[in-house]
Design a protein around this motif. Sequence first.
Motif, PDB file in Angstrom:
ATOM      1  N   TRP A 366      49.726  37.013  34.871  1.00 46.52           N
ATOM      2  CA  TRP A 366      48.756  37.307  33.818  1.00 46.52           C
ATOM      3  C   TRP A 366      48.061  36.037  33.334  1.00 46.52           C
ATOM      4  CZ3 TRP A 366      46.413  41.530  32.515  1.00 46.52           C
ATOM      5  CH2 TRP A 366      45.743  41.634  31.292  1.00 46.52           C
ATOM      6  N   ASN A 367      48.739  34.891  33.423  1.00 51.81           N
ATOM      7  CA  ASN A 367      48.137  33.626  33.001  1.00 51.81           C
ATOM      8  C   ASN A 367      47.071  33.132  33.968  1.00 51.81           C
ATOM      9  OD1 ASN A 367      49.618  33.424  30.649  1.00 51.81           O
ATOM     10  ND2 ASN A 367      51.270  32.240  31.594  1.00 51.81           N
ATOM     11  N   ARG A 368      47.013  33.697  35.164  1.00 53.38           N
ATOM     12  CA  ARG A 368      45.941  33.355  36.101  1.00 53.38           C
ATOM     13  C   ARG A 368      44.682  34.112  35.678  1.00 53.38           C
ATOM     14  NH1 ARG A 368      47.336  31.164  41.137  1.00 53.38           N
ATOM     15  NH2 ARG A 368      49.565  30.817  41.418  1.00 53.38           N
ATOM     16  N   LYS A 369      43.696  33.401  35.176  1.00 55.20           N
ATOM     17  CA  LYS A 369      42.519  34.037  34.601  1.00 55.20           C
ATOM     18  C   LYS A 369      41.803  34.913  35.617  1.00 55.20           C
ATOM     19  CE  LYS A 369      38.303  32.955  32.023  1.00 55.20           C
ATOM     20  NZ  LYS A 369      37.472  31.857  31.458  1.00 55.20           N
ATOM     21  N   LEU A 370      41.634  34.401  36.845  1.00 56.53           N
ATOM     22  CA  LEU A 370      40.921  35.150  37.866  1.00 56.53           C
ATOM     23  C   LEU A 370      41.691  36.398  38.286  1.00 56.53           C
ATOM     24  CD1 LEU A 370      38.220  34.729  39.301  1.00 56.53           C
ATOM     25  CD2 LEU A 370      39.452  33.719  41.213  1.00 56.53           C
ATOM     26  N   THR A 371      42.995  36.257  38.440  1.00 52.47           N
ATOM     27  CA  THR A 371      43.824  37.417  38.789  1.00 52.47           C
ATOM     28  C   THR A 371      43.782  38.459  37.682  1.00 52.47           C
ATOM     29  OG1 THR A 371      45.296  35.949  40.043  1.00 52.47           O
ATOM     30  CG2 THR A 371      46.138  38.127  39.477  1.00 52.47           C
ATOM     31  N   ARG A 372      43.850  38.015  36.460  1.00 52.03           N
ATOM     32  CA  ARG A 372      43.842  38.944  35.325  1.00 52.03           C
ATOM     33  C   ARG A 372      42.543  39.754  35.285  1.00 52.03           C
ATOM     34  NH1 ARG A 372      44.621  35.459  31.685  1.00 52.03           N
ATOM     35  NH2 ARG A 372      42.527  35.189  30.851  1.00 52.03           N
ATOM     36  N   ARG A 373      41.411  39.122  35.517  1.00 54.08           N
ATOM     37  CA  ARG A 373      40.135  39.827  35.478  1.00 54.08           C
ATOM     38  C   ARG A 373      40.053  40.883  36.580  1.00 54.08           C
ATOM     39  NH1 ARG A 373      35.481  35.233  34.276  1.00 54.08           N
ATOM     40  NH2 ARG A 373      36.020  34.848  32.080  1.00 54.08           N
ATOM     41  N   VAL A 376      42.360  43.897  35.709  1.00 59.55           N
ATOM     42  CA  VAL A 376      41.827  44.764  34.657  1.00 59.55           C
ATOM     43  C   VAL A 376      40.786  45.716  35.236  1.00 59.55           C
ATOM     44  CG1 VAL A 376      40.431  44.793  32.556  1.00 59.55           C
ATOM     45  CG2 VAL A 376      42.331  43.185  32.759  1.00 59.55           C
ATOM     46  N   VAL A 377      39.913  45.204  36.110  1.00 60.43           N
ATOM     47  CA  VAL A 377      38.906  46.070  36.740  1.00 60.43           C
ATOM     48  C   VAL A 377      39.588  47.115  37.618  1.00 60.43           C
ATOM     49  CG1 VAL A 377      36.977  46.119  38.365  1.00 60.43           C
ATOM     50  CG2 VAL A 377      37.094  44.329  36.635  1.00 60.43           C
ATOM     51  N   TYR A 378      40.605  46.702  38.355  1.00 66.80           N
ATOM     52  CA  TYR A 378      41.325  47.643  39.210  1.00 66.80           C
ATOM     53  C   TYR A 378      41.967  48.759  38.381  1.00 66.80           C
ATOM     54  CZ  TYR A 378      44.666  49.414  42.637  1.00 66.80           C
ATOM     55  OH  TYR A 378      45.389  50.230  43.466  1.00 66.80           O
ATOM     56  N   TRP A 379      42.562  48.403  37.269  1.00 60.21           N
ATOM     57  CA  TRP A 379      43.216  49.401  36.422  1.00 60.21           C
ATOM     58  C   TRP A 379      42.193  50.350  35.801  1.00 60.21           C
ATOM     59  CZ3 TRP A 379      46.517  45.095  33.724  1.00 60.21           C
ATOM     60  CH2 TRP A 379      47.505  44.670  34.625  1.00 60.21           C
ATOM     61  N   SER A 500      39.927  41.048  47.374  1.00 59.35           N
ATOM     62  CA  SER A 500      39.559  39.936  46.496  1.00 59.35           C
ATOM     63  C   SER A 500      40.707  39.553  45.573  1.00 59.35           C
ATOM     64  CB  SER A 500      38.321  40.305  45.675  1.00 59.35           C
ATOM     65  OG  SER A 500      38.563  41.463  44.897  1.00 59.35           O
ATOM     66  N   THR A 501      41.485  40.524  45.090  1.00 58.48           N
ATOM     67  CA  THR A 501      42.620  40.209  44.222  1.00 58.48           C
ATOM     68  C   THR A 501      43.718  39.497  44.990  1.00 58.48           C
ATOM     69  OG1 THR A 501      42.122  42.222  42.967  1.00 58.48           O
ATOM     70  CG2 THR A 501      44.222  41.158  42.527  1.00 58.48           C
ATOM     71  N   ASN A 502      43.953  39.869  46.240  1.00 56.62           N
ATOM     72  CA  ASN A 502      44.959  39.186  47.060  1.00 56.62           C
ATOM     73  C   ASN A 502      44.628  37.719  47.258  1.00 56.62           C
ATOM     74  OD1 ASN A 502      46.801  41.253  47.490  1.00 56.62           O
ATOM     75  ND2 ASN A 502      45.734  42.029  49.294  1.00 56.62           N
ATOM     76  N   LYS A 503      43.353  37.390  47.238  1.00 58.23           N
ATOM     77  CA  LYS A 503      42.941  35.999  47.449  1.00 58.23           C
ATOM     78  C   LYS A 503      43.138  35.132  46.211  1.00 58.23           C
ATOM     79  CE  LYS A 503      39.412  37.361  50.835  1.00 58.23           C
ATOM     80  NZ  LYS A 503      40.135  36.832  52.002  1.00 58.23           N
ATOM     81  N   THR A 504      43.474  35.724  45.074  1.00 51.82           N
ATOM     82  CA  THR A 504      43.627  34.947  43.846  1.00 51.82           C
ATOM     83  C   THR A 504      45.048  34.426  43.645  1.00 51.82           C
ATOM     84  OG1 THR A 504      44.141  36.908  42.494  1.00 51.82           O
ATOM     85  CG2 THR A 504      41.819  36.325  42.753  1.00 51.82           C
ATOM     86  N   VAL A 505      45.981  34.772  44.529  1.00 48.96           N
ATOM     87  CA  VAL A 505      47.369  34.322  44.403  1.00 48.96           C
ATOM     88  C   VAL A 505      47.834  33.763  45.739  1.00 48.96           C
ATOM     89  CG1 VAL A 505      47.944  35.966  42.581  1.00 48.96           C
ATOM     90  CG2 VAL A 505      48.267  36.615  44.960  1.00 48.96           C
ATOM     91  N   PRO A 506      48.894  32.924  45.747  1.00 50.94           N
ATOM     92  CA  PRO A 506      49.464  32.448  47.014  1.00 50.94           C
ATOM     93  C   PRO A 506      50.006  33.603  47.837  1.00 50.94           C
ATOM     94  CG  PRO A 506      50.252  31.126  45.165  1.00 50.94           C
ATOM     95  CD  PRO A 506      49.541  32.307  44.580  1.00 50.94           C
ATOM     96  N   PRO A 507      50.093  33.438  49.157  1.00 54.36           N
ATOM     97  CA  PRO A 507      50.547  34.542  50.019  1.00 54.36           C
ATOM     98  C   PRO A 507      51.910  35.099  49.646  1.00 54.36           C
ATOM     99  CG  PRO A 507      49.534  32.820  51.350  1.00 54.36           C
ATOM    100  CD  PRO A 507      49.641  32.282  49.961  1.00 54.36           C
ATOM    101  N   HIS A 508      52.863  34.213  49.256  1.00 56.09           N
ATOM    102  CA  HIS A 508      54.205  34.706  48.972  1.00 56.09           C
ATOM    103  C   HIS A 508      54.321  35.342  47.585  1.00 56.09           C
ATOM    104  CE1 HIS A 508      53.970  30.518  47.567  1.00 56.09           C
ATOM    105  NE2 HIS A 508      54.869  30.843  46.657  1.00 56.09           N
ATOM    106  N   LEU A 570      32.879  39.648  37.607  1.00 56.81           N
ATOM    107  CA  LEU A 570      33.860  39.095  38.538  1.00 56.81           C
ATOM    108  C   LEU A 570      33.201  38.081  39.459  1.00 56.81           C
ATOM    109  CD1 LEU A 570      35.960  42.214  39.641  1.00 56.81           C
ATOM    110  CD2 LEU A 570      36.513  40.508  37.915  1.00 56.81           C
ATOM    111  N   THR A 571      33.905  36.985  39.700  1.00 63.05           N
ATOM    112  CA  THR A 571      33.403  35.934  40.591  1.00 63.05           C
ATOM    113  C   THR A 571      34.486  35.582  41.598  1.00 63.05           C
ATOM    114  OG1 THR A 571      34.151  34.251  39.014  1.00 63.05           O
ATOM    115  CG2 THR A 571      31.851  34.960  38.867  1.00 63.05           C
ATOM    116  N   PRO A 572      34.107  35.086  42.783  1.00 64.66           N
ATOM    117  CA  PRO A 572      35.125  34.685  43.762  1.00 64.66           C
ATOM    118  C   PRO A 572      35.872  33.465  43.305  1.00 64.66           C
ATOM    119  CG  PRO A 572      32.943  34.101  44.542  1.00 64.66           C
ATOM    120  CD  PRO A 572      32.736  34.917  43.306  1.00 64.66           C
TER     121      PRO A 572
END
Length: 573
Positions: A366-373, A376-379, A500-508, A570-572
């Motif tokens: 949740w602290n990852r700003k890009l992931t959080r945005r 929220v759109v997905y939900w 796009s959401t998968n790209k905002t976090v590390p693979p693991h 949303l931005t990349p």
Amino acid sequence: MPSSIQANGNGKENIESELSERTRLIPIRTSSHEADGNKKTPSDPTGATTAALAVAMLVQSYLLVSVFPYSGFLAMFLIPGLNEETAGSYAGLVASSFMFGRTFSSFQWGRAADVYGRVFVIRVSLLLSAVFSICFGLAPTFRSALIWRFILGLSNGLMGPIKTIVSEVNGDQKSETRCMGIVIGMWGYGFLINPALGGYLSDPVKQYPNSLFVELLHPIFSRYPFLLPNVLGCLLCLVAFFLVGRYVEETLPEEKLQPFSLWNLIKSKCSCCFPRQQPAFIRRVSSWGLFKHLHPTEAEMSDEIISADERKDVLPKWVSPSPSTSSLVYMSRSPSPQKPIQDDEQMMETTSIREDEEPATIRSLWNRKLTRRHLVVYWMYSFLVICVDETFPLYCISKESGLAVQEKNIGNILSGTGLFYVSLQYFLLTGLVDRFGLYSAMRIGAFMSIPLCCLMPVTLITIKGAPEGQVNWPTLAYISVVYAVIRAFSTVTFSTLTMSTNKTVPPHHRATMNGFSMLGGSLAKAAGPTFAGFLFSTSVSTIVPPYGSVVAYSVISMLGVGLFIRTLLLTPK
């Protein structure tokens, strides 16, 4: 003294030789840059892998939406006194209970997929879902139906690991888009064909009174009229269970994969009863007089041999090597004095790398700003899509503000929609992403899906003159095209949002992140049917017919416009 220990010059060399060949003290972790260099490049998945994941996704959608066409009739069967106009809110509870259950378990399923493997979680979920589907079909009361539906959602952890595997088995965005289009497209197709199957198979005594099969099992089907759709769900779960086990390979790296043990799981959940053991800091090795200065967080051994004069400064007073063939290795809690002090920029980079290497938590994601945005759109989009899917059967069965058709005719409408959807969806996704890019395709999908549901009440005009309880060809063609366009573009939005959401976090962290995504998505999809049922039943009962359904669809359409505006922000990465 052992022959391998010699004085002065050769002593150190022989000790290091014995250490490296015989005594592996601690496994040395490679840095993240070395791990990336040694990581295997993913290749395009085989057709069998994609097909198995698509079948699992089809089963997932069946478990969720097959109840939609008969949820109102189920409520009327289990609760005396309900009719077609008042059953909407109860039907919403049946549909919502599944998602409420999945809300409480989605994140834990995602964490489990990052520990025990993606394939393991998928197969366990399929097996549990097969069992609880039968239990739901045998529910004798409305309360027990809600409980079993809740447990069915609680045992469902399919969506997150499936989307994670799709992202991990593909080497580039083009192949990922193609595979995601097939797998997520099957989810969208399941939203069309699975309610049709549920409608065809529900209450067979009423729909097929002259069938020999129904006559043979009349005592069972008369007591449990909605058992047959859930038997099919059980069989589909078992088929997907064997296909995934046979054709889908595990994508979690072997060094992170842990074997599942029920006892270890109990101990991890009951830490107060089973406290974790602290790691030892002193260890014996088979070389006399050998001491190593270690850093515990990096678990790397220093090349420095501690001499006898340095032992007094490094080792505590209570630690003294014994003159035997074994000695002690000392693990220091402080950094090695030979390492230079990092500046602020290097410290921030090191901290970021360590955070990425640590297990993901809800707070860290949740602290990852890009992931959080993106989440929220997905939900929000999950909430609106399920509102459309829940409102449609209520609109079909409503006699005052709808089409006034039965379960079987709802299945005919959805079957026609499925034909248009299949011919449109796959080429639409790949074409839009290739031509406009990930985020532009997402915005096009958001604008061309939910806002178009305001066109659905036009069928109130086209159906005039049709036989009672039947759908004429103009109505069938119109509603099939409109609903297929909505579903096809919603698949575009879901697929691009997932990638796009998968790209905002590390693979693991992807499986855990997708579990968190499913947690919020499940809560949204649990609230969606309840909101849609309340909105439709309230609109129909308080607004002059047939304008109640027009108001209900207009409200959902306006919410879709708001969601489209949200995607513009949303931005990349």
